[in-house]
Design a protein around this motif. Structure first.
Motif, mmCIF file in Angstrom:
data_model
loop_
_atom_site.group_PDB
_atom_site.id
_atom_site.type_symbol
_atom_site.label_atom_id
_atom_site.label_comp_id
_atom_site.label_asym_id
_atom_site.label_seq_id
_atom_site.Cartn_x
_atom_site.Cartn_y
_atom_site.Cartn_z
ATOM 1 N N GLY A 1 0.792 -1.222 0.000
ATOM 2 C CA GLY A 1 0.000 0.000 0.000
ATOM 3 C C GLY A 1 0.826 1.273 0.000
ATOM 4 N N ILE A 2 0.393 2.238 0.817
ATOM 5 C CA ILE A 2 1.066 3.529 0.838
ATOM 6 C C ILE A 2 2.477 3.400 1.421
ATOM 7 N N GLY A 3 2.687 2.453 2.339
ATOM 8 C CA GLY A 3 4.027 2.222 2.873
ATOM 9 C C GLY A 3 4.996 1.795 1.789
ATOM 10 N N ARG A 4 4.524 0.966 0.861
ATOM 11 C CA ARG A 4 5.346 0.534 -0.275
ATOM 12 C C ARG A 4 5.679 1.726 -1.159
ATOM 13 N N SER A 5 4.672 2.543 -1.450
ATOM 14 C CA SER A 5 4.901 3.741 -2.268
ATOM 15 C C SER A 5 5.906 4.669 -1.614
ATOM 16 N N ILE A 6 5.795 4.830 -0.311
ATOM 17 C CA ILE A 6 6.728 5.693 0.412
ATOM 18 C C ILE A 6 8.137 5.093 0.375
ATOM 19 N N SER A 7 8.246 3.770 0.553
ATOM 20 C CA SER A 7 9.555 3.107 0.479
ATOM 21 C C SER A 7 10.216 3.356 -0.870
ATOM 22 N N LEU A 8 9.471 3.148 -1.936
ATOM 23 C CA LEU A 8 10.009 3.336 -3.284
ATOM 24 C C LEU A 8 10.385 4.797 -3.525
ATOM 25 N N HIS A 9 9.557 5.705 -3.039
ATOM 26 C CA HIS A 9 9.825 7.130 -3.250
ATOM 27 C C HIS A 9 11.064 7.574 -2.472
ATOM 28 N N LEU A 10 11.179 7.146 -1.229
ATOM 29 C CA LEU A 10 12.361 7.509 -0.439
ATOM 30 C C LEU A 10 13.631 6.980 -1.101
ATOM 31 N N ALA A 11 13.564 5.760 -1.615
ATOM 32 C CA ALA A 11 14.719 5.189 -2.319
ATOM 33 C C ALA A 11 15.055 6.016 -3.557
ATOM 34 N N SER A 12 14.034 6.486 -4.267
ATOM 35 C CA SER A 12 14.273 7.302 -5.465
ATOM 36 C C SER A 12 14.916 8.639 -5.123
ATOM 37 N N LEU A 13 14.750 9.086 -3.877
ATOM 38 C CA LEU A 13 15.371 10.332 -3.422
ATOM 39 C C LEU A 13 16.773 10.102 -2.868
ATOM 40 N N GLY A 14 17.219 8.837 -2.885
ATOM 41 C CA GLY A 14 18.583 8.538 -2.473
ATOM 42 C C GLY A 14 18.746 7.894 -1.109
ATOM 43 N N ALA A 15 17.664 7.708 -0.379
ATOM 44 C CA ALA A 15 17.768 7.122 0.960
ATOM 45 C C ALA A 15 18.012 5.627 0.886
ATOM 46 N N LYS A 16 18.704 5.114 1.890
ATOM 47 C CA LYS A 16 18.781 3.671 2.104
ATOM 48 C C LYS A 16 17.539 3.324 2.920
ATOM 49 N N VAL A 17 16.708 2.420 2.391
ATOM 50 C CA VAL A 17 15.395 2.167 2.995
ATOM 51 C C VAL A 17 15.367 0.805 3.685
ATOM 52 N N VAL A 18 14.900 0.808 4.928
ATOM 53 C CA VAL A 18 14.641 -0.414 5.671
ATOM 54 C C VAL A 18 13.146 -0.669 5.566
ATOM 55 N N VAL A 19 12.774 -1.779 4.924
ATOM 56 C CA VAL A 19 11.364 -2.119 4.729
ATOM 57 C C VAL A 19 10.950 -3.063 5.856
ATOM 58 N N ASN A 20 10.086 -2.577 6.736
ATOM 59 C CA ASN A 20 9.609 -3.358 7.864
ATOM 60 C C ASN A 20 8.246 -3.948 7.511
ATOM 61 N N TYR A 21 8.008 -5.197 7.922
ATOM 62 C CA TYR A 21 6.709 -5.833 7.680
ATOM 63 C C TYR A 21 6.374 -6.726 8.860
ATOM 64 N N SER A 22 5.095 -7.121 8.967
ATOM 65 C CA SER A 22 4.719 -7.977 10.092
ATOM 66 C C SER A 22 4.350 -9.394 9.674
ATOM 67 N N SER A 23 3.817 -9.573 8.461
ATOM 68 C CA SER A 23 3.374 -10.924 8.136
ATOM 69 C C SER A 23 3.601 -11.368 6.696
ATOM 70 N N ASP A 24 3.827 -10.452 5.771
ATOM 71 C CA ASP A 24 3.914 -10.828 4.357
ATOM 72 C C ASP A 24 5.336 -10.646 3.826
ATOM 73 N N ALA A 25 6.167 -11.659 4.073
ATOM 74 C CA ALA A 25 7.573 -11.587 3.656
ATOM 75 C C ALA A 25 7.701 -11.475 2.146
ATOM 76 N N SER A 26 6.805 -12.098 1.419
ATOM 77 C CA SER A 26 6.860 -12.066 -0.039
ATOM 78 C C SER A 26 6.699 -10.644 -0.583
#
Length: 87
Positions: A50-75
């Motif tokens: 969802g929006i967390g994924r969009s934010i992760s991708l956007h932050l990465a596009s701005l140059g950040a190293k992104v830590v993607v945290n999840y609770s149940s869907d490793a895939s």
């Protein structure tokens, strides 16, 4: 007594505005400036869907190293990380 908005809230709001403008087109009232996050690390809770994924991708596009945290869907988390690495 004046109250200042904490910097993290201000940054979060600006990133949210940028994600929205990327997803839905720029609104002339937003007056956004693209920022560089090179050398910064971002932890995105719920970053695999969802929006967390969009934010992760956007932050990465701005140059950040992104830590993607999840609770149940490793895939979904792995899919998001792969997309970050590809871009």
């Amino acid at each position: 007594m004046s109250q200042e908005i904490p910097a993290i809230i201000t940054l979060s709001y600006r990133i949210f505005q940028e994600v929205l403008s990327t997803q839905f087109g720029k609104d002339e009232n937003l007056n956004l400036t693209i920022m560089s996050l090179t050398g910064k690390v971002a932890l995105v809770t719920g970053g695999s869907k969802g929006i967390g994924r969009s934010i992760s991708l956007h932050l990465a596009s701005l140059g950040a190293k992104v830590v993607v945290n999840y609770s149940s869907d490793a895939s979904s988390a792995e899919s998001t990380v792969k997309e970050i690495w590809i871009s």
